[in-house]
Design a protein around this motif. Structure first.
Motif, PDB file in Angstrom:
ATOM      1  N   SER A   1      14.039   2.846  -2.428  1.00 13.51           N
ATOM      2  CA  SER A   1      14.370   2.120  -3.635  1.00 13.51           C
ATOM      3  C   SER A   1      13.885   2.489  -4.924  1.00 13.51           C
ATOM      4  O   SER A   1      12.673   3.130  -4.758  1.00 13.51           O
ATOM      5  CB  SER A   1      14.100   0.834  -3.126  1.00 13.51           C
ATOM      6  N   VAL A   2      14.519   2.158  -5.628  1.00 14.97           N
ATOM      7  CA  VAL A   2      13.890   2.263  -7.139  1.00 14.97           C
ATOM      8  C   VAL A   2      13.930   1.142  -7.871  1.00 14.97           C
ATOM      9  O   VAL A   2      15.089   0.518  -8.138  1.00 14.97           O
ATOM     10  CB  VAL A   2      14.377   3.603  -7.973  1.00 14.97           C
ATOM     11  N   ARG A   3      12.884   0.615  -8.544  1.00 18.25           N
ATOM     12  CA  ARG A   3      12.988  -0.505  -9.295  1.00 18.25           C
ATOM     13  C   ARG A   3      12.509  -0.143 -10.705  1.00 18.25           C
ATOM     14  O   ARG A   3      11.370   0.448 -10.781  1.00 18.25           O
ATOM     15  CB  ARG A   3      12.241  -1.802  -8.605  1.00 18.25           C
TER      16      ARG A   3
ATOM     17  N   LEU B   1      13.566  12.500 -10.662  1.00 18.31           N
ATOM     18  CA  LEU B   1      12.881  11.690  -9.130  1.00 18.31           C
ATOM     19  C   LEU B   1      13.676  12.195  -8.001  1.00 18.31           C
ATOM     20  O   LEU B   1      13.270  12.820  -7.001  1.00 18.31           O
ATOM     21  CB  LEU B   1      13.324  10.344  -9.496  1.00 18.31           C
ATOM     22  N   TRP B   2      14.867  12.117  -8.131  1.00 18.66           N
ATOM     23  CA  TRP B   2      15.687  12.732  -7.083  1.00 18.66           C
ATOM     24  C   TRP B   2      15.572  14.428  -6.569  1.00 18.66           C
ATOM     25  O   TRP B   2      15.846  14.751  -5.352  1.00 18.66           O
ATOM     26  CB  TRP B   2      17.306  12.622  -7.025  1.00 18.66           C
ATOM     27  N   ASP B   3      14.889  14.847  -7.655  1.00 22.08           N
ATOM     28  CA  ASP B   3      14.854  16.410  -7.422  1.00 22.08           C
ATOM     29  C   ASP B   3      13.518  16.641  -6.352  1.00 22.08           C
ATOM     30  O   ASP B   3      13.265  17.669  -5.711  1.00 22.08           O
ATOM     31  CB  ASP B   3      14.399  17.109  -8.431  1.00 22.08           C
TER      32      ASP B   3
ATOM     33  N   SER C   1       0.833  -1.190  -0.011  1.00 23.12           N
ATOM     34  CA  SER C   1      -0.071  -0.295   0.230  1.00 23.12           C
ATOM     35  C   SER C   1       0.793   1.290   0.081  1.00 23.12           C
ATOM     36  O   SER C   1       0.379   2.364  -0.143  1.00 23.12           O
ATOM     37  CB  SER C   1      -0.938  -0.034   1.224  1.00 23.12           C
ATOM     38  N   GLU C   2       2.161   1.114   0.282  1.00 24.76           N
ATOM     39  CA  GLU C   2       2.860   2.361   0.330  1.00 24.76           C
ATOM     40  C   GLU C   2       3.895   2.478  -1.179  1.00 24.76           C
ATOM     41  O   GLU C   2       4.642   3.295  -1.067  1.00 24.76           O
ATOM     42  CB  GLU C   2       4.026   2.184   1.378  1.00 24.76           C
ATOM     43  N   THR C   3       3.844   1.468  -1.858  1.00 24.45           N
ATOM     44  CA  THR C   3       4.734   1.693  -2.956  1.00 24.45           C
ATOM     45  C   THR C   3       4.239   2.720  -4.038  1.00 24.45           C
ATOM     46  O   THR C   3       2.915   2.769  -4.275  1.00 24.45           O
ATOM     47  CB  THR C   3       4.425   0.384  -3.824  1.00 24.45           C
TER      48      THR C   3
ATOM     49  N   LEU D   1       8.309   2.230  -8.047  1.00 24.19           N
ATOM     50  CA  LEU D   1       8.436   1.517  -9.281  1.00 24.19           C
ATOM     51  C   LEU D   1       8.533   2.609 -10.231  1.00 24.19           C
ATOM     52  O   LEU D   1       7.362   3.322 -10.407  1.00 24.19           O
ATOM     53  CB  LEU D   1       7.150   0.589  -9.253  1.00 24.19           C
ATOM     54  N   LEU D   2       9.538   2.553 -11.135  1.00 24.02           N
ATOM     55  CA  LEU D   2       9.677   3.499 -12.330  1.00 24.02           C
ATOM     56  C   LEU D   2       9.261   2.732 -13.342  1.00 24.02           C
ATOM     57  O   LEU D   2       9.989   1.768 -13.859  1.00 24.02           O
ATOM     58  CB  LEU D   2      11.041   3.920 -12.234  1.00 24.02           C
TER      59      LEU D   2
END
Lengths: 167, 317
Positions: free
Chosen positions: A116-118, A108-110, A25-27, A89-90
């Motif tokens: 984590s990024v998958r 994204l980092w901005d 639920s937090e993804t 999840l990208l």
């Protein structure tokens, strides 16, 4: 001519199956404009995720700005949840050189530092120029070097086509 | 025929010197690009790498802390290296010419110049003499133009009113000496605003102002009637008493924007001012701080608009 391309809708169904055990639920699900955003919306619906789906525009982090300049761009990044500390999840449609993904990670980092990024790719056509790999891939496809793979939406259905790349 | 100094042979913007002569398409490109940067300025990290490794020189022959600061912030948020030069206080005092100054800076590998000068046309002169790939932005030249101010004003109007095609816009005050008013008028007309009014005393309106396509009013109530946008201008202190005006108080009585005068405008009219304001002269505090004022959003949008101009120029090498 490249070999026959897979059905985009069928690939999304199988990606949703593969992802089911890897989300909660937090993804945060984030699609890269424009094709990746469409795929992310489908996956979001199929997975019944609670957080709204996010979108990333990569214009401001492209590495070819010196060559192509800044073109008219209405699309903007929209992240409707805090990125800081979250599993992301990208999603992109076609994974090729990896440059889009590099730019998307910077964008994204901005917005914060994710936990984590998958990476989820609808299709992987190979040809990587950067050390980037997908964690979930719908299909690997062979496409001639002179062709681009394009995801388009017609009558509510997504479709992959190969077109001659503009020089 | 050359299209103008601002546009390259392919029609792309290479310098921003004036809103006059820029096609509507170019103006819209700048406004749309600014939209993106408004969102950048709301992020956790307010910086993007578009101008990384490039140097921008703020060359101000006329003092202005505020305008210079907005250009500096815009350039820094695009990751450019920024050098601020207050030339009024240095080289010209030693007798160096404008072009000598610019050539010296160019030899230090400047990529972009932001130029403010008390003489009209000074930024054009610089633009004619810089190397290809070096860009010039006019930050105000004499009474001529202040294009980024004009652009941030039309950006603000578009933000609140969405559509230019049915608007009545009034510009109030010292039009004669205002480079801001000229830049606003050209941008508004090009973007299709059907009615632009100028309101002010005869002594502060240029003789041929109608040639810009505006309606002239000397009476504040008549001029404001039914307006959607009221743009007040700064009355320069050196003009407050002298041959053109009896006094600041007299000016305020006739043309200062008060709640009573603003009531003539459309109920959802927005009030703008390019800053810095003379409260109690061209605008009353109750209006400047009131519910119809968008003066602070103008400042915020100004950063994004200047970022857009710099990014577009840098991309059009």
């Amino acid at each position: 001519m490249a070999a026959r391309l897979p059905e985009a809708e069928a690939l999304i169904d199988s990606l949703a199956q593969a992802l089911r055990g890897s989300v909660n639920s937090e993804t945060g699900l984030v699609g890269i404009y424009s094709g990746g955003a469409w795929v992310a919306q489908r996956l979001h619906r199929a997975l019944g995720l609670q957080l709204p789906v996010g979108q990333l525009a990569i214009t401001l982090h492209r590495d070819d700005f010196d060559r192509i300049g800044l073109h008219r761009e209405q699309r903007r990044s929209h992240l409707p949840f805090p990125v800081e500390g979250r599993d992301i999840l990208l999603v992109d449609d076609v994974l090729h050189t990896g440059r889009t993904i590099r730019a998307a990670l910077n964008e994204l980092w901005d917005f914060g530092r994710p936990k984590s990024v998958r990476l989820v790719a609808l299709v992987d056509r190979g040809g990587r120029e950067l050390p980037i790999a997908a964690d979930f891939t719908g299909a690997k496809v062979d496409v001639d070097a002179g062709e681009s793979l394009v995801l388009s939406e017609e009558n509510g259905r997504l479709r992959l086509t190969a077109v001659k790349a503009s020089p | 025929m050359s299209r103008s100094l601002q546009l390259g042979p392919d029609g792309r913007l290479v310098h921003l010197l004036s809103t006059e002569g820029l096609p509507a398409e170019t103006l819209r490109h700048i406004l749309d690009t600014a939209d993106q940067f408004v969102s950048v300025n709301e992020r956790e990290v307010k910086k993007v790498p578009l101008l990384r490794g490039r140097s921008l020189f703020n060359v101000f022959f006329e003092n202005s802390t505020r305008t210079r600061t907005t250009f500096e912030i815009a350039a820094k948020r695009l990751s450019a290296d920024v050098v601020n030069l207050n030339i009024g206080a240095s080289s010209t005092a030693k007798g160096e010419s404008l072009l000598d100054t610019v050539w010296n800076l160019q030899a230090m590998d400047a990529d972009m110049f932001v130029v403010r000068h008390k003489e009209a046309g000074a930024p054009h002169l610089v633009a004619r003499h810089v190397k290809p790939g070096v860009h010039v932005i006019n930050a105000g030249d004499g009474r001529h133009a202040h294009p980024t101010q004009g652009l941030l004003d039309v950006y603000t109007i578009r933000h609140y009113k969405k559509d230019f095609s049915r608007l009545v816009v009034a510009i109030v005050g010292d039009i004669l000496h205002s480079r801001v008013a000229r830049s606003q008028i050209h941008a508004l007309k090009t973007l299709g605003v059907p009615e632009v009014r100028v309101i002010g005393p005869r002594t502060l309106l240029p003789a041929d102002v109608e040639r810009l396509g505006v309606r002239v009013f000397h009476d504040m109530a008549a001029g404001l009637r039914g307006c959607d946008v009221v743009m007040t201008l700064r009355l320069q202190s050196e003009r407050m008493s002298g041959p053109l005006l009896p006094s600041a108080g007299e000016f305020n009585k006739a043309y200062g924007l008060t709640p009573e005068k603003l009531a003539q405008a459309s109920p959802d009219a927005i009030v703008m001012h390019p800053g810095p304001m003379n409260r109690g002269v061209e605008i009353d505090s109750s209006v400047a701080d009131g519910g119809q004022s968008v003066i602070m959003p103008q400042v915020t949008f100004g950063i994004a608009v200047r970022m857009a101009v710099m990014a577009i120029l840098a991309g059009n090498a």
